[in-house]
Design an enzyme around this catalytic site. Structure first.
Site, PDB file in Angstrom:
ATOM      1  CB  CYS A   2      -0.870   0.035   1.245  1.00  0.00           C
ATOM      2  SG  CYS A   2      -1.818  -1.453   1.503  1.00  0.00           S
ATOM      3  NE  ARG A  27       4.559   1.323  -1.694  1.00  0.00           N
ATOM      4  CZ  ARG A  27       5.541   1.110  -0.832  1.00  0.00           C
ATOM      5  NH1 ARG A  27       6.735   1.565  -1.089  1.00  0.00           N
ATOM      6  NH2 ARG A  27       5.340   0.451   0.264  1.00  0.00           N
ATOM      7  CD1 TRP A  75      -1.692  -5.334  -4.202  1.00  0.00           C
ATOM      8  CD2 TRP A  75      -1.195  -6.461  -2.350  1.00  0.00           C
ATOM      9  NE1 TRP A  75      -1.308  -6.599  -4.568  1.00  0.00           N
ATOM     10  CE2 TRP A  75      -1.003  -7.320  -3.459  1.00  0.00           C
ATOM     11  CE3 TRP A  75      -0.942  -6.958  -1.077  1.00  0.00           C
ATOM     12  CZ2 TRP A  75      -0.573  -8.620  -3.327  1.00  0.00           C
ATOM     13  CZ3 TRP A  75      -0.518  -8.267  -0.951  1.00  0.00           C
ATOM     14  CH2 TRP A  75      -0.348  -9.084  -2.075  1.00  0.00           C
ATOM     15  CG  ASN A  99       1.680   0.168   4.002  1.00  0.00           C
ATOM     16  OD1 ASN A  99       1.278  -0.986   3.824  1.00  0.00           O
ATOM     17  ND2 ASN A  99       2.785   0.640   3.460  1.00  0.00           N
ATOM     18  N   GLY A 100       0.025  -1.891   6.346  1.00  0.00           N
ATOM     19  CA  GLY A 100       0.489  -2.916   7.288  1.00  0.00           C
ATOM     20  C   GLY A 100      -0.667  -3.813   7.692  1.00  0.00           C
ATOM     21  CD  GLU A 474      14.957 -12.662 -11.754  1.00  0.00           C
ATOM     22  OE1 GLU A 474      14.508 -13.261 -10.764  1.00  0.00           O
ATOM     23  OE2 GLU A 474      14.590 -11.509 -12.046  1.00  0.00           O
ATOM     24  CE  LYS A 478      11.451 -10.302 -13.370  1.00  0.00           C
ATOM     25  NZ  LYS A 478      12.252 -10.349 -12.200  1.00  0.00           N
ATOM     26  CD  GLU A 481       7.796 -10.812 -11.131  1.00  0.00           C
ATOM     27  OE1 GLU A 481       8.849 -10.716 -11.787  1.00  0.00           O
ATOM     28  OE2 GLU A 481       7.569 -10.135 -10.128  1.00  0.00           O
ATOM     29  CG  HIS A 497      16.193 -37.054 -11.657  1.00  0.00           C
ATOM     30  ND1 HIS A 497      16.590 -38.366 -11.490  1.00  0.00           N
ATOM     31  CD2 HIS A 497      17.307 -36.358 -11.943  1.00  0.00           C
ATOM     32  CE1 HIS A 497      17.897 -38.459 -11.650  1.00  0.00           C
ATOM     33  NE2 HIS A 497      18.361 -37.242 -11.936  1.00  0.00           N
ATOM     34  CE  LYS A 593      10.250  -2.499  -7.652  1.00  0.00           C
ATOM     35  NZ  LYS A 593      10.892  -3.500  -8.521  1.00  0.00           N
TER      36      LYS A 593
HETATM   37  O1  M6R Z   1      12.217  -5.753  -2.393  1.00  0.00           O
HETATM   38  P1  M6R Z   1      12.673  -7.195  -2.351  1.00  0.00           P
HETATM   39  O2  M6R Z   1      13.853  -7.434  -3.213  1.00  0.00           O
HETATM   40  O3  M6R Z   1      12.878  -7.700  -0.971  1.00  0.00           O
HETATM   41  O4  M6R Z   1      11.460  -7.994  -2.977  1.00  0.00           O
HETATM   42  C1  M6R Z   1      11.461  -9.370  -3.037  1.00  0.00           C
HETATM   43  C2  M6R Z   1      10.433  -9.869  -4.027  1.00  0.00           C
HETATM   44  O5  M6R Z   1       9.154  -9.506  -3.633  1.00  0.00           O
HETATM   45  C3  M6R Z   1      10.700  -9.337  -5.434  1.00  0.00           C
HETATM   46  O6  M6R Z   1      11.978  -9.656  -5.879  1.00  0.00           O
HETATM   47  C4  M6R Z   1       9.667  -9.900  -6.436  1.00  0.00           C
HETATM   48  O7  M6R Z   1       9.866 -11.267  -6.601  1.00  0.00           O
HETATM   49  C5  M6R Z   1       9.763  -9.147  -7.757  1.00  0.00           C
HETATM   50  N1  M6R Z   1       8.463  -8.798  -8.230  1.00  0.00           N
HETATM   51  C6  M6R Z   1      10.445  -9.904  -8.809  1.00  0.00           C
HETATM   52  O8  M6R Z   1      10.418  -9.295 -10.051  1.00  0.00           O
END
Ligand code: M6R
Length: 598
Positions: A2, A27, A75, A99-100, A474, A478, A481, A497, A593
């Site tokens: 948030c 975010r 969020w 937020n939280g 990774e 990507k 996501e 396996h 984010k």
């Molecule tokens: O801010 P952080 O690096 O701690 O965030 C960790 C993950 O939430 C972050 O890397 C997330 O997986 C990204 N959306 C990846 O693109």
């Protein structure tokens, strides 16, 4: 996650709040709202979905003259993304943004039986509790203090009330909150960007601090004690945070990698050694093994780092996913250096893992992109990645700079014992990284064209070995996501396996085939998949005749240079597939984010 903004002063409050929320869009959010208190009148606007919906709702609102206002992008955690659940949450004469997570909201709610609750949120209890406390104590400051004291969990809170119409009450624990000022004006935000161009000086509130601000006055308390805090100039340049001609922030950030990696290395990669002023002999004394903890992309960087540390420094190292680490009752040894990696520095699971390590007395090191973030403030030492603000939810430049810090760290730990030629070889490769990360027009064009062949199928396997395994993780992260296609990263040698059972022409294999690391091994793994008719896209400097598609990378002399080039290829491929599918690349559905809840 948030986002929060707040303002006290004479300027157009609506404009500041909405622009601020726009800055926080990256975010991730699913609803938004603002509340303004001006000339004794409380005005509120809330909307589900994009900020544009809120802007439309508030389009006839004029805000001239002195006033106070708060804004929020939500969020959803407790309760669906609906207008009633959007913040500001309201009481009878007060509004709050938060937020939280308020962990004891159920207890508070049952204590407040006589109050009428309109939303399903945990946040709403804050405003009702405040009003109840005010009825009893008759003083808003005392009422807010008692309210904050009752709350358990994590929060950044801004509250406005008709009982004190010229003030904003604020509190922080576990979620970020910044207070800024310029002469008589007071600004609040959960991150820097909305404050750039407005606040001259800022203070990053610490956990447990709360206070009240009014025109030209900011009072901060710790419990009952009034504290004086030093405000520092806000020097970040707004232009750097803009899109600058690219279609998406993600695209801009992919292209920026070649430059920001130079910042990451600056003053650290020397001609004959690595210098890390953040570390020293005394700090590393007695360290016999290394544990790395992180989430998402940062975990993938961390896993790469663990391979590199073992490879170069010969120190046992492993990487763990923070949300797993927290609850598995880990055995922590005091000869372990505990490293956390985080772009935002606010990821709840990573922060909690760090707290656990600290409480066990381990030495802690943060690798982070955001100075002054919660993780940076808590860790014993920090190496900043210096990637600059990353706005795309899908992390790109944060990842490549994290990997660079880990590579430098591995070499730093190794350099006393490493043979001269080997050390020189690493240092030379490091200085070539900016070139490896450079996006050439022809490469981008080729990937753009290729992407149309990868919009369907029943899944993607990204495969690699050694450090190319975390890179495969990774690549898959990507893709899923931002394209919403199913993708998995897998160690290539593990395919036989089980996963190879899935192989058919509709299974897309993205094979990372570096020339400088285990080429023959990965080649035979890919051959096995090809024999089962999987559609293969090979990324390699070496032509591979069994590939259906082939993306050629440069003929580098070091596997890390291949690693970086392949990272860029996979970022571009994911982005181009997502664009063709019509997705919002910068703000993918369901994602935020910064994940400040567990
Ligand atoms: O801010 P952080 O690096 O701690 O965030 C960790 C993950 O939430 C972050 O890397 C997330 O997986 C990204 N959306 C990846 O693109």
């Amino acid at each position: 996650m948030c986002g929060i903004v707040g303002y006290i002063g004479e300027r157009d409050i609506k404009k500041f709040l909405l622009e601020g929320l726009k800055e926080l869009e990256y975010r991730g959010y699913d609803s938004a709202g603002i509340a303004i208190l001006q000339e004794g009148k409380l005005l509120i606007f809330k909307a589900v979905g994009k900020l544009e919906n809120l802007i439309q709702k508030a389009k006839d609102l004029k805000t001239e003259g002195f006033g106070v206002g708060i804004g929020h992008t939500r969020w959803a955690t407790h309760g669906k993304p609906t207008e009633l659940n959007a913040h500001p949450q309201m009481g009878e004469f007060s509004y709050v943004v938060h937020n939280g997570i308020i962990e004891n909201f159920k207890e508070i709610k049952s204590f407040l039986k006589e109050k009428q609750f309109l939303s399903q949120t945990d946040t709403e209890v804050i405003v009702h509790l405040f009003e109840k406390n005010l009825e009893e104590l008759g003083n808003p400051k005392e009422a807010f203090k008692r309210t904050v004291k009752t709350l358990k969990g994590a929060y950044a809170i801004l509250l406005i009330t008709k009982a004190d119409p010229n003030s904003i009450y604020f509190a922080k624990k576990g979620s970020p909150l910044i207070v800024g000022r310029d002469k008589d004006e007071v600004f609040f935000s959960s991150s820097d960007s909305p404050l750039i161009g407005y606040a001259k000086e800022v203070y990053y509130l610490e956990d447990g601090e709360w206070g009240v601000a009014s025109k030209g006055k900011i009072e901060i308390f710790e419990g009952s004690k009034r504290v004086e805090r030093e405000f520092k100039p806000l020097t970040i340049n707004k232009e750097l945070a803009q899109k600058g001609g690219y279609r998406f922030f993600m695209e801009k950030e992919i292209y920026e990698q070649s430059d920001v990696i130079i910042d990451t290395m600056m003053g650290r990669v020397k001609e004959d050694r690595i210098e890390l002023e953040e570390l020293d002999k005394e700090f590393l004394e007695g360290v016999e093994n290394i544990k790395i903890c992180a989430c998402g992309t940062s975990y993938n960087a961390g896993l790469t780092g663990a391979y590199l540390i073992e490879k170069l420094a010969k120190i046992p190292a492993n990487a763990e996913i923070a949300s797993e680490f927290r609850y598995k009752e880990p055995v922590l040894l005091n000869n372990t250096l505990f490293i956390v990696i985080s772009q935002s520095g606010e990821t709840a699971d990573t922060l909690e893992a760090l707290k656990m390590a600290k409480s066990e007395g381990l030495k802690t090191l943060a690798i982070c992109n955001v100075d002054n973030s919660s993780i940076v403030r808590l860790a014993d030492r920090t190496i900043l990645t210096r990637a600059g603000i990353e706005k795309g939810v899908a992390s790109t430049k944060a990842f490549t700079t994290q990997v660079m810090v880990l590579w430098m760290l591995a070499l730093y730990l190794a350099q006393e014992n490493l043979k001269k030629e080997l050390k020189e070889n690493e240092l030379k490769a490091m200085t070539k990284t900016p070139l490896a990360l450079k996006v050439s027009t022809s490469l981008h064009e080729r990937i753009k064209r290729l992407s149309k062949r990868y919009l369907h199928g029943h899944g993607f396997f990204f495969i690699g070995r050694d450090i190319f395994y975390p890179l495969a993780l990774e690549g898959a992260l990507k893709l899923k996501e931002i394209s919403y296609l199913h993708a998995e990263g897998y160690p290539a040698g593990e395919m036989k396996h089980g996963p190879i059972a899935l192989a058919d022409p509709e299974l897309f294999t993205i094979a990372l085939m570096p020339k400088n690391l285990l080429y023959e091994k990965i080649k035979s793994n890919v051959e096995e998949l090809s024999a089962r008719d999987s559609t293969i896209c090979a990324i390699s400097p070496v032509e591979f005749e069994l590939a259906d598609d082939f993306i050629k990378v440069n003929n580098a002399t070091h596997y890390m240079l291949e690693y970086y080039e392949m990272a860029v290829v996979m970022q571009l491929l994911a982005m181009e597939i997502a664009i063709r599918l019509g997705n919002d690349v910068d703000m993918p559905r369901n994602l935020a984010k910064s994940v400040t809840v567990e």
